[in-house]
Motif scaffolding. Structure first.
Motif, PDB file in Angstrom:
ATOM      1  N   GLU A  94       8.558  14.349  41.185  1.00 50.36           N
ATOM      2  CA  GLU A  94       9.653  14.887  41.991  1.00 50.36           C
ATOM      3  C   GLU A  94       9.223  15.065  43.436  1.00 50.36           C
ATOM      4  O   GLU A  94       8.093  15.442  43.720  1.00 50.36           O
ATOM      5  CB  GLU A  94      10.069  16.256  41.436  1.00 50.36           C
ATOM      6  N   ARG A  95      10.149  14.774  44.357  1.00 49.02           N
ATOM      7  CA  ARG A  95       9.861  14.998  45.775  1.00 49.02           C
ATOM      8  C   ARG A  95      10.937  15.935  46.313  1.00 49.02           C
ATOM      9  O   ARG A  95      12.140  15.661  46.152  1.00 49.02           O
ATOM     10  CB  ARG A  95       9.901  13.655  46.512  1.00 49.02           C
ATOM     11  N   VAL A  96      10.505  17.044  46.890  1.00 47.53           N
ATOM     12  CA  VAL A  96      11.482  18.007  47.406  1.00 47.53           C
ATOM     13  C   VAL A  96      12.160  17.415  48.635  1.00 47.53           C
ATOM     14  O   VAL A  96      11.503  17.008  49.591  1.00 47.53           O
ATOM     15  CB  VAL A  96      10.802  19.352  47.761  1.00 47.53           C
ATOM     16  N   LYS A  97      13.483  17.338  48.604  1.00 46.44           N
ATOM     17  CA  LYS A  97      14.222  16.818  49.762  1.00 46.44           C
ATOM     18  C   LYS A  97      14.710  17.946  50.662  1.00 46.44           C
ATOM     19  O   LYS A  97      14.748  17.815  51.870  1.00 46.44           O
ATOM     20  CB  LYS A  97      15.431  15.993  49.295  1.00 46.44           C
ATOM     21  N   LEU A  98      15.092  19.058  50.005  1.00 46.24           N
ATOM     22  CA  LEU A  98      15.683  20.140  50.787  1.00 46.24           C
ATOM     23  C   LEU A  98      15.546  21.469  50.044  1.00 46.24           C
ATOM     24  O   LEU A  98      15.765  21.533  48.835  1.00 46.24           O
ATOM     25  CB  LEU A  98      17.177  19.825  50.997  1.00 46.24           C
ATOM     26  N   LYS A  99      15.145  22.492  50.782  1.00 43.72           N
ATOM     27  CA  LYS A  99      15.172  23.840  50.199  1.00 43.72           C
ATOM     28  C   LYS A  99      16.501  24.454  50.592  1.00 43.72           C
ATOM     29  O   LYS A  99      16.772  24.655  51.784  1.00 43.72           O
ATOM     30  CB  LYS A  99      13.998  24.666  50.737  1.00 43.72           C
ATOM     31  N   VAL A 100      17.335  24.730  49.614  1.00 45.28           N
ATOM     32  CA  VAL A 100      18.696  25.186  49.891  1.00 45.28           C
ATOM     33  C   VAL A 100      18.758  26.708  50.024  1.00 45.28           C
ATOM     34  O   VAL A 100      19.556  27.228  50.791  1.00 45.28           O
ATOM     35  CB  VAL A 100      19.645  24.718  48.764  1.00 45.28           C
ATOM     36  N   ALA A 101      17.933  27.395  49.237  1.00 50.37           N
ATOM     37  CA  ALA A 101      17.972  28.864  49.281  1.00 50.37           C
ATOM     38  C   ALA A 101      16.572  29.420  49.095  1.00 50.37           C
ATOM     39  O   ALA A 101      15.769  28.870  48.352  1.00 50.37           O
ATOM     40  CB  ALA A 101      18.892  29.381  48.180  1.00 50.37           C
ATOM     41  N   ASP A 102      16.280  30.526  49.796  1.00 50.46           N
ATOM     42  CA  ASP A 102      14.987  31.193  49.621  1.00 50.46           C
ATOM     43  C   ASP A 102      15.203  32.494  48.842  1.00 50.46           C
ATOM     44  O   ASP A 102      16.299  32.772  48.338  1.00 50.46           O
ATOM     45  CB  ASP A 102      14.336  31.451  50.980  1.00 50.46           C
ATOM     46  N   GLU A 103      14.166  33.308  48.770  1.00 45.41           N
ATOM     47  CA  GLU A 103      14.208  34.538  47.980  1.00 45.41           C
ATOM     48  C   GLU A 103      15.352  35.464  48.404  1.00 45.41           C
ATOM     49  O   GLU A 103      16.119  35.945  47.565  1.00 45.41           O
ATOM     50  CB  GLU A 103      12.851  35.245  48.132  1.00 45.41           C
ATOM     51  N   ASN A 104      15.489  35.661  49.708  1.00 47.00           N
ATOM     52  CA  ASN A 104      16.539  36.564  50.207  1.00 47.00           C
ATOM     53  C   ASN A 104      17.926  36.030  49.876  1.00 47.00           C
ATOM     54  O   ASN A 104      18.827  36.769  49.469  1.00 47.00           O
ATOM     55  CB  ASN A 104      16.422  36.732  51.726  1.00 47.00           C
ATOM     56  N   SER A 105      18.056  34.747  50.068  1.00 44.66           N
ATOM     57  CA  SER A 105      19.350  34.120  49.825  1.00 44.66           C
ATOM     58  C   SER A 105      19.744  34.216  48.340  1.00 44.66           C
ATOM     59  O   SER A 105      20.892  34.529  47.999  1.00 44.66           O
ATOM     60  CB  SER A 105      19.245  32.667  50.297  1.00 44.66           C
ATOM     61  N   ILE A 106      18.749  33.977  47.470  1.00 44.28           N
ATOM     62  CA  ILE A 106      19.019  34.088  46.017  1.00 44.28           C
ATOM     63  C   ILE A 106      19.392  35.529  45.671  1.00 44.28           C
ATOM     64  O   ILE A 106      20.329  35.781  44.909  1.00 44.28           O
ATOM     65  CB  ILE A 106      17.783  33.628  45.202  1.00 44.28           C
ATOM     66  N   ASN A 107      18.671  36.467  46.281  1.00 51.10           N
ATOM     67  CA  ASN A 107      18.929  37.878  46.009  1.00 51.10           C
ATOM     68  C   ASN A 107      20.367  38.255  46.406  1.00 51.10           C
ATOM     69  O   ASN A 107      21.082  38.926  45.658  1.00 51.10           O
ATOM     70  CB  ASN A 107      17.906  38.727  46.775  1.00 51.10           C
ATOM     71  N   ARG A 108      20.786  37.792  47.587  1.00 48.88           N
ATOM     72  CA  ARG A 108      22.163  38.088  48.032  1.00 48.88           C
ATOM     73  C   ARG A 108      23.184  37.459  47.081  1.00 48.88           C
ATOM     74  O   ARG A 108      24.194  38.075  46.744  1.00 48.88           O
ATOM     75  CB  ARG A 108      22.373  37.550  49.450  1.00 48.88           C
ATOM     76  N   THR A 109      22.894  36.225  46.648  1.00 46.17           N
ATOM     77  CA  THR A 109      23.825  35.531  45.740  1.00 46.17           C
ATOM     78  C   THR A 109      23.956  36.285  44.415  1.00 46.17           C
ATOM     79  O   THR A 109      25.061  36.468  43.890  1.00 46.17           O
ATOM     80  CB  THR A 109      23.340  34.087  45.484  1.00 46.17           C
ATOM     81  N   ILE A 110      22.798  36.748  43.890  1.00 48.58           N
ATOM     82  CA  ILE A 110      22.848  37.475  42.610  1.00 48.58           C
ATOM     83  C   ILE A 110      23.582  38.809  42.789  1.00 48.58           C
ATOM     84  O   ILE A 110      24.336  39.237  41.907  1.00 48.58           O
ATOM     85  CB  ILE A 110      21.426  37.676  42.034  1.00 48.58           C
ATOM     86  N   THR A 111      23.420  39.437  43.956  1.00 53.66           N
ATOM     87  CA  THR A 111      24.156  40.690  44.222  1.00 53.66           C
ATOM     88  C   THR A 111      25.664  40.422  44.178  1.00 53.66           C
ATOM     89  O   THR A 111      26.435  41.172  43.565  1.00 53.66           O
ATOM     90  CB  THR A 111      23.772  41.260  45.612  1.00 53.66           C
ATOM     91  N   ARG A 112      26.082  39.318  44.822  1.00 54.96           N
ATOM     92  CA  ARG A 112      27.519  39.004  44.820  1.00 54.96           C
ATOM     93  C   ARG A 112      28.016  38.720  43.395  1.00 54.96           C
ATOM     94  O   ARG A 112      29.059  39.241  42.980  1.00 54.96           O
ATOM     95  CB  ARG A 112      27.804  37.796  45.727  1.00 54.96           C
TER      96      ARG A 112
END
Lengths: 184, 308
Positions: free
Chosen positions: A3-21
């Protein structure tokens, strides 16, 4: 396969906000936590589910019942595989009869894992309702399954995959679009 | 996950990774057996034939229930009501059954090597459910699972097998499996029940059961085969009990944790006392439950996927 990473879409903070929502949406739709239980689908769904449960506990000041479901034995592609996925223990240490079960997974793609999870879940009892929460919806459904709660929508091309990483398993939190490289 | 073996004929030569994979999968199936609906669709559409050329109750029932819990279709065959009685050969009988398109065969036969012979002319996974006095791999696997459940490991523990080692298929499979997993194996019984040269398998033979009880973490008591008593292997059952029986008096002297096992059926009051079989040290009924889980794991891992 590599696998080759093409794009990081979300980081720790972003995931945390998404889970809060997602958590607030679950509480809003169910008008609180009456009869509500959380079940995560192994492997990474389990950890997303635990985080949802922790947030509910903070908001509502109650202890949530949380279970883990392994769906390998219910997959419809077992007989097509030469290698069998590792079977792990499911752990739902409470009755689910007449409860509202919020099923949690990291990514929804074809819908086949969710179908297997629904089959597995009804072997534990007869819930009043089953709802589905996913962190990422990458599209490409092969079954008529639609999540109730979606963290982020990431339609990706053929040959690309969405990978959700969680600290507990992968050492970091993040959502990545990766390219699958066949080196053979 | 996949096993390196295509058939389970015995535990001789089966790699540690395969045994670990089977035991790990079996622990997951234990959880299935404790659910309200104890059935999963994993072997839906697969057909398994249970070929029993020798009488058996618990092994046959255990395999049958394991197959049903995995949603496989089952054909039961017993030799006494078959055309074997009319002189048909094993090969012809099995080839006729296979023409009905089966995916797996569970075979119990009085001849050592019968399961292996089958693999030469069938295109299905073969599982040995006991071939004469040779091997009984699923019994050894369930024994290992039960020990691991109780002690947490198989590595470097002392397991004693007491009784009729010579005529036991359970003992041989246990020796192979336990040695592979790193356990120390001790054998104990009258000299007539100890095969000549058994030490070459890496086991120690002890003559005194009290010495065994001093060092053992696990004692696996084997059945005295009463049907062999006319042949002079032991002077009398009473003497056997006095010298090798796991009696309450012997157990009372042990002040530490001991795991007591028996593959059944038991001769209470001969090789094991009722009080011992029902004591807190005994895990005999766990063995029965684990037997179903282990057989589910073996069937699932050998029949679950597509052949390469």
């Amino acid at each position: 396969m590599n696998e080759r990473v093409k794009l990081k879409v979300a980081d720790e903070n972003s995931i945390n906000r998404t889970i809060t929502r997602l958590t607030h949406e679950i509480l809003e739709k169910n008008k609180g936590i009456y009869n509500l239980v959380i079940v995560g689908i192994r492997t990474r769904g389990e950890y997303i589910a635990k985080r949802v449960a922790e947030k509910i506990e903070k908001i509502e000041n109650v202890k949530m019942q949380i279970g883990v479901l392994d769906v390998v034995l219910y997959r419809d592609d077992l007989r097509l595989r030469t290698k069998i996925p590792k079977v792990q223990i499911s752990d739902i240490p409470f009755e689910i009869d007449d409860k509202t079960v919020v099923l949690v997974d990291d990514v929804i793609y074809t819908g086949r894992t969710t179908r297997a999870a629904l089959d597995a879940l009804v072997d534990y009892g007869r819930p009043a309702k089953i709802q589905l929460a996913v962190l990422v919806d990458r599209g490409g459904r092969e079954m008529p399954i639609c999540p109730d709660y979606i963290g982020m929508k990431l339609p990706v091309s053929v040959g690309e995959e969405v990978r959700v990483k969680v600290k507990e398993v992968d050492g970091e939190d993040g959502v990545f679009i990766v390219e699958v490289v066949d080196e053979s | 996950m996949s096993l390196s073996i295509e058939h389970l004929l015995g535990l001789d030569g089966v790699p540690k990774e395969d045994i670990e994979a089977i035991l790990e999968t079996a622990f997951s199936f234990r959880e299935v057996l404790e659910r309200p609906i104890k059935k999963v669709p994993s072997l839906q559409g697969k057909t398994v034939v249970n070929l029993f050329f020798e009488p058996s109750t618990r092994t046959r029932l255990s395999f049958e229930i394991a197959e049903k819990r995995l949603s496989a279709d089952i054909i039961n065959f017993s030799a006494s009501v078959s055309s074997l009685e009319k002189g048909e050969s094993l090969k012809d009988t099995v080839q006729n059954i296979l023409a009905m398109k089966v995916d797996g065969i569970v075979i119990r036969h009085s001849d050592p090597g019968a399961a292996k012979l089958l693999t030469k002319f069938v295109d299905a996974a073969v599982i040995n459910a006991g071939d004469g006095t040779h091997e009984h791999p699923t019994q050894a696997l369930l024994d290992m699972m039960s020990i691991k459940e109780k002690l947490g490991t198989l590595e470097d523990i002392n397991v004693a097998i007491v009784g009729d080692i010579k005529h036991s298929r359970v003992a041989l499979s246990n020796i192979f499996g336990l040695k592979t997993m790193g356990a120390n194996v001790f054998l104990c019984g009258p000299p007539t029940f100890i095969p000549v040269g058994v030490e070459t398998l890496g086991v120690r033979v002890l003559k005194d059961i009290d010495e065994v009880l001093e060092i053992a973490d696990v004692v696996n008591v084997l059945r005295i085969q009463r049907e062999r008593q006319g042949r002079g292997y032991i002077p009398s059952l009473r003497e056997y009990r006095a010298r090798f029986g796991l009696t309450k008096e012997r157990l009372d002297k042990i002040k530490r944790r001991l795991v007591i096992m028996h593959p059944g059926p038991m001769n209470r009051g001969v090789e094991i006392d009722s009080e011992v079989a029902e004591s807190e040290h005994s895990i005999i009924l766990h063995q029965v439950l684990n037997g179903v889980a282990v057989r589910m794991a073996v069937l699932f891992l050998l029949l679950g996927g597509k052949k390469e």
